[in-house]
Design a protein around this motif. Structure first.
Motif, PDB file in Angstrom:
ATOM      1  N   ASP A 173     -11.967   5.690  26.155  1.00 16.69           N
ATOM      2  CA  ASP A 173     -12.399   6.230  27.438  1.00 16.69           C
ATOM      3  C   ASP A 173     -13.056   5.184  28.325  1.00 16.69           C
ATOM      4  O   ASP A 173     -12.938   5.241  29.558  1.00 16.69           O
ATOM      5  N   GLN A 174     -13.756   4.228  27.714  1.00 20.80           N
ATOM      6  CA  GLN A 174     -14.426   3.212  28.515  1.00 20.80           C
ATOM      7  C   GLN A 174     -13.421   2.364  29.288  1.00 20.80           C
ATOM      8  O   GLN A 174     -13.639   2.011  30.446  1.00 20.80           O
ATOM      9  N   SER A 177     -11.986   4.437  32.106  1.00 18.45           N
ATOM     10  CA  SER A 177     -12.989   4.567  33.166  1.00 18.45           C
ATOM     11  C   SER A 177     -13.091   3.287  33.991  1.00 18.45           C
ATOM     12  O   SER A 177     -13.297   3.338  35.212  1.00 18.45           O
ATOM     13  N   GLU A 181     -12.580   2.981  37.928  1.00 20.59           N
ATOM     14  CA  GLU A 181     -13.612   2.360  38.758  1.00 20.59           C
ATOM     15  C   GLU A 181     -13.012   1.278  39.661  1.00 20.59           C
ATOM     16  O   GLU A 181     -13.390   1.134  40.830  1.00 20.59           O
ATOM     17  N   ARG A 213     -14.262   9.693  39.394  1.00 17.64           N
ATOM     18  CA  ARG A 213     -15.260   9.135  38.493  1.00 17.64           C
ATOM     19  C   ARG A 213     -15.759  10.163  37.480  1.00 17.64           C
ATOM     20  O   ARG A 213     -16.031   9.836  36.329  1.00 17.64           O
TER      21      ARG A 213
END
Length: 584
Positions: A173-174, A177, A181, A213
């Motif tokens: 997930d990071q 994300s 971003e 986001r």
């Protein structure tokens, strides 16, 4: 991008390459920390910034401190020789699946900290012993802290006794994300640019920053490497695993249809992530598009309706109930509107979409391609004759005896003086490329088949080819519903009659909505001959694939090739499937 080496990417040959630095940072604590990241201290009166990916430089020798599956001192060598080949083979990649472990060569590698997760962007070439080389995007995440074995784990890693996992970064997930971003934040774009990634947002993404986001990351049930990721209820992030520098068919088609031509029945393009190297064309890695709220694709919807209605049809009720006929008509209208958009005045400003007249060279090429396909298919049929079920050998013998008729039909079907334009088309059109919305349908899948080059997928053609693809899909759905063990000959005839009625409804709605389109022949006879030609091509291709996959169900294309032949000059053209219904 700060590359692992100063040489061109192809100069990298695994552990034999010279040492160098690449963009990245390996996170740790205590004695395992390779480099400390400095962050502002909120207590010191400085506001903490919004989290964003960070770029750090480390030396190749620092990476080699990590042991991978017990092997230490040669991290990249282990990736190239064992980890990536196993990962690609297990992922069932198009063009590599079922072909064993490919030989992998790392072309380039960069790394960054994605919201606290160490990520390596690996660009590699994979070649199976009898296949062409494919260049792939393989982002990897290094997950530490002894957590349970995560989904998508590729290998175990160890840094001075600290255990971790190497996983597909799209399962992290990071990392996802960090990509979002980069698409919604100017600061994110600026920071990520140091890794060679360029983020482009479209006008359609304006005002969506917070929703993107905050959206939860949801993965498909199959979790295949090429699968899309859902970002909340807002968007879909689609990885592009195969590296093809330059324009990508799906990206430019979504942009044209949604932003230029105003076609509302396809997802809108929100942004792209590209890999940019000096002296090279940008290479697309991801595409972000609007999420279409839907109840599944058209294939599963039609198949479910046919299966559910079959029992009622046995009680003499109509199988082709109004819902399916309405759907077929709507598909015909939306398909015509898509083709009208491809041929509209909006295309004049973009040479990639501007219509061009169909000339003798085009007709010659279409005919030659179809004849090559016919020769290959008849060769497969001859070889497969003895292994076919006894019930199929007679139709196969009949078709083999008409080999010259098929070649002659291909030679004579295309009108020699066709007055029509060739345009951009969908290119891989069938029920699976349609999403069922609450009140409408949406057309997706403009990337085309990965087995064809992007240039081939961008080529202009006759939109009648798309029409033939959808008609065949109706027929295929009826055949799939008929494969249940409890389906008898009378049930199969009902199913095929239903696909015929859907074809009629589709064609009727299409012809009305496509009037005036420059890509469609004005003469009804020319349109009919074009449709028969492309149906012949689709049926031969289907028969070839059925034989290649050793399917026990080539009866449909076997009979439908003969249906095209029997609808020759002066004959009545029967929609695909009617002949097979008569044979059942």
């Amino acid at each position: 991008m700060t590359s692992m080496h100063s040489q061109p990417p192809d100069a990298l040959q695994g552990h034999k390459a010279s040492d160098g630095a690449f963009a990245g940072r390996l996170r740790g604590s205590g004695p395992t920390r390779l480099e400390a990241a400095r962050t502002p201290d909120p207590a010191a009166g400085k506001p903490a910034p919004q989290p964003s990916p960070r770029i750090r430089l480390i030396d190749r020798r620092q990476l080699d401190r990590i042991a991978i599956a017990g092997r230490k001192g040669d991290f990249l060598g282990a990736l190239q020789e064992w980890v990536l080949p196993e990962f690609i083979a297990a992922s069932q990649w198009p063009g590599i699946k079922d072909a064993g472990r490919p030989e992998v060569r790392i072309l380039d590698l960069v790394g960054f900290d994605a919201f606290g997760e160490d990520v390596l962007l690996v660009f590699a070439a994979a070649r199976q012993s009898h296949g062409a080389e494919q260049r792939l995007f393989l982002p990897l995440a290094l997950v530490w802290d002894g957590m349970p074995r995560p989904h998508g784990c590729i290998a175990e890693i160890d840094l001075h006794g600290r255990k971790g996992w190497l996983i597909d970064a799209f399962d992290d997930d990071q990392f996802v994300s960090a990509l979002v971003e980069g698409l919604v934040s100017a600061e994110g774009r600026k920071v990520m640019a140091a890794s060679g990634l360029v983020f482009r947002s479209t006008a359609a993404a304006t005002g969506w920053t917070n929703r993107l986001r905050c959206g939860a990351i949801i993965r498909s049930g199959t979790r295949r490497p090429s699968g899309s990721l859902r970002i909340g209820n807002v968007a879909m992030l689609k990885p592009i695993r195969q590296l093809h520098p330059g324009s990508q068919p799906e990206l430019e088609t979504l942009h044209f249809l949604s932003e230029v031509a105003g076609f509302r029945n396809t997802p809108a393009l929100l942004g792209t992530v590209e890999w940019v190297r000096p002296g090279h064309a940008p290479t697309a890695l991801c595409v972000l598009e609007t999420l279409v709220t839907n109840g599944g694709d058209g294939w599963h919807h039609v198949l479910g309706c046919l299966t559910a209605r079959l029992a009622k049809a046995r009680r003499d009720e109509a199988l082709a109930e109004s819902g399916l006929i309405h759907l077929a008509g709507m598909l015909g209208r939306r398909t015509a509107e898509m083709h009208q958009a491809f041929a509209s005045s909006w295309t004049r400003s973009d040479p990639a979409f501007q219509p061009e007249p169909v000339d003798d060279v085009d007709l010659h090429a279409w005919c030659a391609e179809a004849k090559d396909l016919a020769e290959r298919t008849f060769g497969q049929l001859q070889q497969a004759l003895q292994r076919l079920p006894p019930s199929l050998r007679w139709p196969a013998h009949v078709l083999l005896s008409r080999r010259s008729d098929v070649t002659e039909e291909i030679d004579t079907l295309l009108p020699s003086d066709l007055k029509a334009m060739k345009t951009r088309v969908h290119g891989a059109y069938h029920l699976g490329q349609v999403l069922m919305g609450p009140r409408d349908i949406y057309i997706v899948g403009f990337a085309g088949t990965s087995l064809r080059s992007p240039d081939a997928r961008r080529a202009k053609h006759s939109p009648v080819r798309d029409v033939a693809g959808m008609l065949r899909s109706f027929c295929d759905a009826a055949a799939a519903a008929g494969r249940s063990p409890d389906v008898g000959p009378s049930d199969f005839k009902r199913l095929r009659a239903c696909s015929r009625d859907m074809s009629k409804a589709f064609l009727s709605a299409y012809r009305q909505a496509v009037l005036g389109c420059s890509a469609i022949p004005t003469e009804a006879d020319d349109m009919d001959r074009l449709l028969r030609f492309f149906l012949m091509e689709k049926i031969l291709d289907q028969l070839s694939r059925e034989l290649e996959n050793r399917s026990e169900w080539p009866v449909i294309p076997l009979c439908d090739v003969q249906a095209i032949l029997d609808s020759g000059a002066g004959g009545r053209f029967r929609p695909p499937g009617e002949a097979a219904a008569a044979q059942a």
